[in-house]
Design a protein around this motif. Structure first.
Motif, PDB file in Angstrom:
ATOM      1  N   HIS A 227      -0.835   7.578   4.818  1.00  0.00           N
ATOM      2  CA  HIS A 227      -0.837   7.260   3.319  1.00  0.00           C
ATOM      3  C   HIS A 227      -1.791   7.953   2.381  1.00  0.00           C
ATOM      4  O   HIS A 227      -2.550   9.118   2.273  1.00  0.00           O
ATOM      5  CB  HIS A 227      -2.048   6.293   3.957  1.00  0.00           C
TER       6      HIS A 227
ATOM      7  N   ALA B 131      -5.028  13.721  -3.564  1.00  0.00           N
ATOM      8  CA  ALA B 131      -5.320  15.621  -3.566  1.00  0.00           C
ATOM      9  C   ALA B 131      -5.141  16.329  -2.416  1.00  0.00           C
ATOM     10  O   ALA B 131      -5.071  16.541  -1.481  1.00  0.00           O
ATOM     11  CB  ALA B 131      -7.157  14.809  -3.350  1.00  0.00           C
TER      12      ALA B 131
ATOM     13  N   ALA C  73     -10.781   0.301   3.470  1.00  0.00           N
ATOM     14  CA  ALA C  73     -10.248   2.120   4.169  1.00  0.00           C
ATOM     15  C   ALA C  73      -9.627   2.560   3.367  1.00  0.00           C
ATOM     16  O   ALA C  73      -9.962   4.206   3.536  1.00  0.00           O
ATOM     17  CB  ALA C  73     -10.401   1.877   5.308  1.00  0.00           C
TER      18      ALA C  73
ATOM     19  N   VAL D 127     -13.079  15.787   6.782  1.00  0.00           N
ATOM     20  CA  VAL D 127     -11.731  15.423   7.382  1.00  0.00           C
ATOM     21  C   VAL D 127     -11.658  16.196   8.572  1.00  0.00           C
ATOM     22  O   VAL D 127     -11.335  17.204   8.842  1.00  0.00           O
ATOM     23  CB  VAL D 127     -11.480  14.226   6.673  1.00  0.00           C
TER      24      VAL D 127
ATOM     25  N   PHE E   4      -0.589   2.556  13.138  1.00  0.00           N
ATOM     26  CA  PHE E   4      -1.187   1.944  13.894  1.00  0.00           C
ATOM     27  C   PHE E   4      -0.659   1.239  14.970  1.00  0.00           C
ATOM     28  O   PHE E   4      -1.569   1.269  16.188  1.00  0.00           O
ATOM     29  CB  PHE E   4      -1.742   0.673  12.577  1.00  0.00           C
TER      30      PHE E   4
ATOM     31  N   GLU F  98      -3.721  -2.510  -6.636  1.00  0.00           N
ATOM     32  CA  GLU F  98      -4.252  -3.359  -4.984  1.00  0.00           C
ATOM     33  C   GLU F  98      -5.116  -3.350  -4.943  1.00  0.00           C
ATOM     34  O   GLU F  98      -5.207  -4.824  -4.664  1.00  0.00           O
ATOM     35  CB  GLU F  98      -3.486  -2.659  -3.696  1.00  0.00           C
TER      36      GLU F  98
ATOM     37  N   GLY G 200      -4.058   5.219   9.157  1.00  0.00           N
ATOM     38  CA  GLY G 200      -4.522   3.320  10.121  1.00  0.00           C
ATOM     39  C   GLY G 200      -5.737   3.560   8.989  1.00  0.00           C
ATOM     40  O   GLY G 200      -5.969   3.802   7.478  1.00  0.00           O
ATOM     41  N   LEU G 201      -6.505   3.187   9.520  1.00  0.00           N
ATOM     42  CA  LEU G 201      -7.855   3.350   8.439  1.00  0.00           C
ATOM     43  C   LEU G 201      -8.776   4.786   7.770  1.00  0.00           C
ATOM     44  O   LEU G 201     -10.190   4.594   7.648  1.00  0.00           O
ATOM     45  CB  LEU G 201      -8.767   2.314   9.352  1.00  0.00           C
TER      46      LEU G 201
ATOM     47  N   THR H   7      -3.747   9.479  -0.626  1.00  0.00           N
ATOM     48  CA  THR H   7      -5.669   8.838  -1.427  1.00  0.00           C
ATOM     49  C   THR H   7      -4.488   9.151  -2.166  1.00  0.00           C
ATOM     50  O   THR H   7      -4.232   8.793  -3.356  1.00  0.00           O
ATOM     51  CB  THR H   7      -6.033   9.668  -0.885  1.00  0.00           C
ATOM     52  N   LEU H   8      -6.156   7.624  -3.161  1.00  0.00           N
ATOM     53  CA  LEU H   8      -5.567   7.343  -4.531  1.00  0.00           C
ATOM     54  C   LEU H   8      -6.933   7.926  -5.308  1.00  0.00           C
ATOM     55  O   LEU H   8      -7.999   7.490  -5.096  1.00  0.00           O
ATOM     56  CB  LEU H   8      -5.231   6.025  -4.521  1.00  0.00           C
TER      57      LEU H   8
ATOM     58  N   GLU I 125      -4.837  15.270   1.380  1.00  0.00           N
ATOM     59  CA  GLU I 125      -6.605  14.256   1.913  1.00  0.00           C
ATOM     60  C   GLU I 125      -5.237  13.100   1.727  1.00  0.00           C
ATOM     61  O   GLU I 125      -4.005  12.873   1.224  1.00  0.00           O
ATOM     62  CB  GLU I 125      -7.032  13.797   0.720  1.00  0.00           C
ATOM     63  N   CYS I 126      -5.090  12.385   2.939  1.00  0.00           N
ATOM     64  CA  CYS I 126      -4.921  10.250   3.471  1.00  0.00           C
ATOM     65  C   CYS I 126      -5.318  10.436   4.413  1.00  0.00           C
ATOM     66  O   CYS I 126      -6.776  10.420   4.470  1.00  0.00           O
ATOM     67  CB  CYS I 126      -3.834  11.537   4.215  1.00  0.00           C
ATOM     68  N   ARG I 127      -5.452   9.309   4.623  1.00  0.00           N
ATOM     69  CA  ARG I 127      -5.500   8.037   5.890  1.00  0.00           C
ATOM     70  C   ARG I 127      -4.513   8.144   6.575  1.00  0.00           C
ATOM     71  O   ARG I 127      -2.984   8.011   6.409  1.00  0.00           O
ATOM     72  CB  ARG I 127      -5.643   6.573   5.039  1.00  0.00           C
TER      73      ARG I 127
ATOM     74  N   MET J 279       0.573  -1.018   0.346  1.00  0.00           N
ATOM     75  CA  MET J 279      -0.081   0.385   0.249  1.00  0.00           C
ATOM     76  C   MET J 279       1.107   1.051  -0.103  1.00  0.00           C
ATOM     77  O   MET J 279       2.318   0.672   0.925  1.00  0.00           O
ATOM     78  CB  MET J 279      -1.097  -0.101   1.061  1.00  0.00           C
ATOM     79  N   LEU J 280       0.424   2.696  -0.198  1.00  0.00           N
ATOM     80  CA  LEU J 280       1.113   3.258  -0.398  1.00  0.00           C
ATOM     81  C   LEU J 280       0.854   3.963   1.203  1.00  0.00           C
ATOM     82  O   LEU J 280       0.418   4.114   1.890  1.00  0.00           O
ATOM     83  CB  LEU J 280      -0.482   4.502  -1.883  1.00  0.00           C
TER      84      LEU J 280
ATOM     85  N   PRO K 250      -9.437   8.775   6.781  1.00  0.00           N
ATOM     86  CA  PRO K 250      -9.507   9.824   6.472  1.00  0.00           C
ATOM     87  C   PRO K 250      -9.348  11.243   6.937  1.00  0.00           C
ATOM     88  O   PRO K 250      -9.837  11.626   8.548  1.00  0.00           O
ATOM     89  CB  PRO K 250     -11.565  10.113   5.316  1.00  0.00           C
TER      90      PRO K 250
END
Lengths: 246, 349
Positions: A54, A60, B253, A161, A238, B42, A88-89, A56-57, A84-86, A1-2, A91
């Protein structure tokens, strides 16, 4: 994952200092908020985020421009540039930098919630044909956005967010989660217009807007929260998240 | 699909999926489903499921072919092409097609095709009403909102009479009611707990009794999404299963959902599909599985399926892997164990 691969030392330069996590929440009434979201070109954007977050894809950017008519420090205008990002899970929006027009408010937002801010002029003008925001620093315009032809929207349809603000804290350099609550009374959506964005002035070199997605305007109560979570910037959220309100 | 996306990696994953479909037929599974997604690095590289399913149809003879779900948005799939491809699949599979419909929930996909997010729900409704007519009527003239056509015969016609069973993916709460009102199956793709699923299933079955069917037949089945990893050692299965579930949940997520990018009444939720983990105890407590997940030894899996069966669920669709965190051998051994130890516990098998 990114995963973000931004250089921590570079990101930390100029980070605000939070001396205590014990800040109380603060309600701000009748806050006007223009939010514009735009896709950005992907090359190199992972470096805009620390390794805790992480991308986003597609990647943005969101610009949030707010006019606060009343606060303990008087009225103020605040503009933010966030990636914009994550975390963990979840937004999130990683604050690159912001501009504010009230020194007392700037001091409070920086030392209590970790907002990285610089002084400037923030204007938010609401018309029937458009809602326009302009931001200037040292008399140079660094942002000019608009929501063109705004139409009413259900207040529940606008989604914000939470911020991740990088700050020096009592636990060291940390991402501070600021999950402001928006109680929207009135909402509109318009076509996003981006007439000017000076990426360098927003500590966002490499951000190249490519596809304007949406523009919304809301009026309502914004509650700046008590701080609950912080996160180490160098490892995934995490593993690096800590609770600070216990 | 694990990074990096070399041609060999994608070929390997597609080959594994085809082999698993052949094995599923041999072992007695009912249906193999393939999703449609675009640009979701992915998470899913299944952008042309009709091609994959054509290969499955050619390599099998009994198992049903789940085309689920086709994105019913005109700039992504024109309705005439959707009807043609689905009918073609039904013909070459000799009447084995299950046909799912959807409208996409991510901005990555909606924005990638520059579709109008405000229109997707309306477009979907038009598709589910017109597709059965294209299959059932010899020739058809249509003037609608999202497309129009002069009189033409849409060819070929499906083998199944009057047409393949229709489904809609249920991601947002409430879509199961849309399914019931139209007389089509509820293809659950978002994991819900027992209590919530029981409520939704009961309401679906009550409401579909009063439906105005969009097609020539009513499909009154409720299917749910689950995760399958079955192993004789329950602890090992749970550990591997959690890794599999966690990998899917993380990728899910990280999708860029439409609600996050574009304010609209058409997308009321972020549409997360992964089940929520149960509330944890204190720090250091073992991570526990969400309720009803089929990740464990055969006894655990049988109990989980019986629980779903008891609340009215008709079918369970299993994800069997995510980003290849399980090896192909682990997946196939899990399927074999499920067939030998779990299937006999259910009357149909």
């Amino acid at each position: 994952m990114l995963i973000g691969n931004g250089n921590i030392e570079a990101l930390a330069q100029g980070a605000p200092v939070i001396e205590s996590f014990g800040t109380d929440e603060l309600q701000l009434e009748q806050v006007e908020t223009l939010q514009v979201l735009c896709e950005i070109q992907g090359a190199g954007t992972d470096s805009l985020l620390p390794p805790a977050l992480h991308p986003t894809l597609p990647p943005a950017v969101t610009w949030l421009v707010q006019r606060v008519p009343e606060s303990p420090w008087g009225p103020f205008g605040l503009a933010q540039c966030r990636i914009e990002c994550r975390s963990g899970l979840r937004p999130r929006g990683f604050l690159r930098t912001g501009v504010i027009d009230n020194p007392q408010a700037a001091e409070a937002l920086s030392t209590r919630w970790g907002y990285r801010l610089r002084a400037g002029h923030v204007a938010l003008d609401r018309g029937y044909d458009r809602v326009r925001a302009t931001v200037a620093v040292e008399e140079r315009t660094i942002l000019d956005l608009a929501a063109r032809a705004p139409q009413p929207l259900d207040p529940h349809d606008v989604y914000y967010v939470a911020n991740m603000n990088l700050a020096d804290s009592p636990h060291g350099l940390r991402l501070v989660q600021v999950d402001s609550a928006f109680e929207v009374e009135r909402a509109e959506r318009g076509s996003p217009i981006i007439d000017c964005f000076d990426a360098g002035a927003w500590d966002s070199e490499g951000v190249r807007p490519s596809y304007p997605v949406s523009a919304s305007f809301t009026v309502g109560r914004v509650t700046l929260p008590r701080l609950r979570y912080i996160c180490r910037p160098d490892i995934l959220a995490f593993e690096g998240t800590e609770r600070v309100d216990t | 699909m694990p990074r990096p996306f070399t041609p060999g990696v994608e070929r390997g994953v597609f080959d594994n999926a085809l082999a698993q479909a052949r094995l599923a037929e041999e072992l007695g599974f009912d249906t193999v489903w393939a999703v449609e997604h675009h640009f979701l690095e992915e998470y899913s590289h299944c952008s042309a499921p009709e091609i994959f399913l054509a290969a499955v149809a050619a390599q099998t003879s009994r198992i049903r072919i789940g085309h689920g779900a086709v994105v019913c948005v005109p700039v992504i799939n024109h309705p005439i092409r959707v009807a043609e491809r689905a009918a073609f699949l039904d013909v070459i599979s000799n009447g084995r097609l299950e046909f799912g419909t959807a409208r996409s929930s991510t901005w990555t996909e909606i924005g990638g095709f520059q579709a109008d997010p405000d229109a997707t729900k309306k477009d979907w409704d038009e598709y589910v009403r017109i597709l059965p007519r294209m299959w059932m009527e010899e020739r058809l003239e249509y003037h609608g909102n999202c497309f129009s056509m002069p009189e033409r015969g849409v060819l070929p016609k499906p083998v199944q009479d009057p047409h393949p069973p229709l489904w809609v993916t249920v991601t947002s709460p409430g879509t199961e009611l849309d399914a019931a009102d139209r007389g089509i199956g509820a293809l659950g793709v978002a994991s819900a707990g027992f209590a919530e699923q029981e409520r939704r299933t009961r309401e679906y079955h009550r409401r579909i009794q009063l439906c105005d069917p969009v097609g020539g037949t009513v499909n009154n089945r409720v299917a749910t999404l689950n995760f399958l990893y079955c192993h004789e050692d329950h602890k090992f299965a749970a550990e591997r299963g959690l890794l599999f579930l966690g990998s899917f949940g993380m990728l899910n997520a990280h999708l860029f959902f439409t609600r996050e990018a574009y304010p609209t009444s058409a997308y009321q939720s972020l549409a997360n599909l992964a089940p929520s983990p149960p509330k944890q105890g204190g720090p250091g407590d073992a991570v526990r599985l969400p309720e009803g997940m089929c990740l464990g030894d055969p006894t655990h899996v049988i109990q989980a399926i019986k629980s779903w069966e008891s609340i009215g669920v008709d079918e369970i669709n299993f994800l069997v892997n995510a980003v290849e965190v399980l090896s192909n051998e682990e997946v196939t051994e899990s399927l074999r164990l499920f067939a030998h130890e779990v299937m006999p516990a259910f009357s149909k098998c």
